[in-house]
Design a protein around this motif. Structure first.
Motif, short mmCIF file in Angstrom:
data_model
loop_
_atom_site.label_atom_id
_atom_site.label_comp_id
_atom_site.label_asym_id
_atom_site.label_seq_id
_atom_site.Cartn_x
_atom_site.Cartn_y
_atom_site.Cartn_z
N ARG A 132 9.82 -6.32 4.86
CA ARG A 132 9.65 -5.19 3.94
C ARG A 132 10.99 -4.48 3.78
NH1 ARG A 132 6.73 -0.84 3.79
NH2 ARG A 132 4.70 -1.71 4.33
N SER A 172 8.15 -7.40 0.21
CA SER A 172 7.99 -8.67 0.91
C SER A 172 7.65 -9.76 -0.11
CB SER A 172 6.83 -8.59 1.91
OG SER A 172 7.23 -7.92 3.06
N ASP A 196 1.86 -7.00 -2.39
CA ASP A 196 2.21 -5.84 -1.58
C ASP A 196 3.32 -5.06 -2.28
OD1 ASP A 196 0.43 -6.78 0.24
OD2 ASP A 196 1.91 -7.36 1.76
N ASP A 242 5.94 -3.55 -0.88
CA ASP A 242 7.05 -3.28 0.05
C ASP A 242 8.22 -4.26 -0.13
OD1 ASP A 242 5.86 -5.55 1.00
OD2 ASP A 242 5.44 -4.78 3.01
MG LIG Z 1 4.18 -5.83 4.17
#
Ligand SMILES: [Mg+2]
Ligand SMILES: Nc1nc2c(ncn2[C@@H]2O[C@H](COP(=O)(O)OP(=O)(O)OP(=O)(O)O)[C@@H](O)[C@H]2O)c(=O)[nH]1
Length: 246
Positions: free
Chosen positions: A206, A95, A91, A93
């Motif tokens: 995130r 994370s 991802d 973001d």
């Molecule tokens: Mg995420």
């Protein structure tokens, strides 16, 4: 070993530049492909700009919002066409901490698919919301029991594939357009008998921007698991005859 990182993005303008920088810091020469769905916040524009000075950064700018799963498939195709031996999906973001990339690349020497896992010893889900953690655990348990998987974290989108896995699974047969791509690929890799191992990761909140997960997508994900199971029982997942029914 040629490696690629694939990043599906939608409205990640606050995360994308620092993320690319951090990936570069961890693995300076790795290929990076960003599959963006024409983000209104201009994520693609930032990637386009950085790619002018980074020859190993590629942008797939899709002109409509076709979804997380379809973006993932396009990015995988791109990596395969560019001769990647191993492909990481993560991802965009934060994370998924890029510090795990070198560990994923190390571990994929031993098994065909490495999952960055929150659900094994030393793995952790550090998000603040107890509800979000609980939903993740419940849906992983659901996927495990319906699809007969042994992996502890079936929802992790932080993974490293050997190219043979994506080639064998055949990206043309993927039916998920949304986030259920994660479980569909895992299920198909499992049915094809690929070795799958889990690397503990600490999964964090995130860093900026908004989550794209909502109730509708969650329910679509639950239904997709059932659909995959039924298609498999009907023998319609295009698997070779010797792949066991579960
Ligand atoms: Mg995420
Ligand atoms: N190209 C594309 N990427 C998407 C789409 N939806 C989500 N993404 C990306 O897929 C990744 C995961 O999406 P998130 O919104 O973080 O979903 P999540 O991780 O399940 O939810 P949070 O834990 O709340 O962040 C992020 O990099 C998103 O930018 C989409 O429709 N198209």
């Amino acid at each position: 070993m040629k490696a690629f990182v694939t990043l599906p993005t939608f409205n990640e303008s606050k995360n994308i530049e620092p993320l690319i920088q951090e990936i570069r810091r961890q693995v300076p020469s790795i290929g990076i492909v960003v599959a963006d769905d024409d983000s209104p916040d201009g994520t693609w524009r930032i990637v386009e700009e950085i790619s002018r000075r980074d020859p190993n950064l590629f942008l797939l700018r899709r002109t409509t919002r076709k979804g997380r799963g379809s973006a993932g498939v396009d990015a995988f195709r791109f990596a395969l066409e560019h001769q990647a031996d191993v492909i990481i999906e993560m991802d965009a973001d934060f994370s998924h901490d890029p510090k795990y990339i070198p560990l994923l690349l190390e571990r994929v020497r031993e098994c065909d698919l490495v999952i960055g896992s929150r659900a094994v010893a030393e793995g952790k889900d550090q998000r603040r919301s107890a509800l979000r953690k609980w939903i993740t655990q419940l849906s992983s348990l659901y996927a495990r029991s319906i699809l007969g998987l042994t992996v502890r974290d079936c929802n992790s989108g932080y993974r490293c594939f050997r190219r043979e896995v994506l080639e064998t699974v055949n990206l043309d047969t993927i039916i998920s357009t949304g986030p259920s791509l994660v479980q569909e690929l895992l299920f198909k890799a499992h049915l094809h008998g690929f070795s799958i191992c889990e690397l503990p990761i600490v999964f964090t909140e995130r860093e900026a921007g908004e989550s794209k997960l909502n109730l509708k997508r969650l329910l679509q994900g639950f239904l997709m698991i059932l659909r995959l199971k039924v298609l498999h029982l009907l023998g319609r997942l295009n698997l070779p005859k010797d792949c066991q029914r579960v």
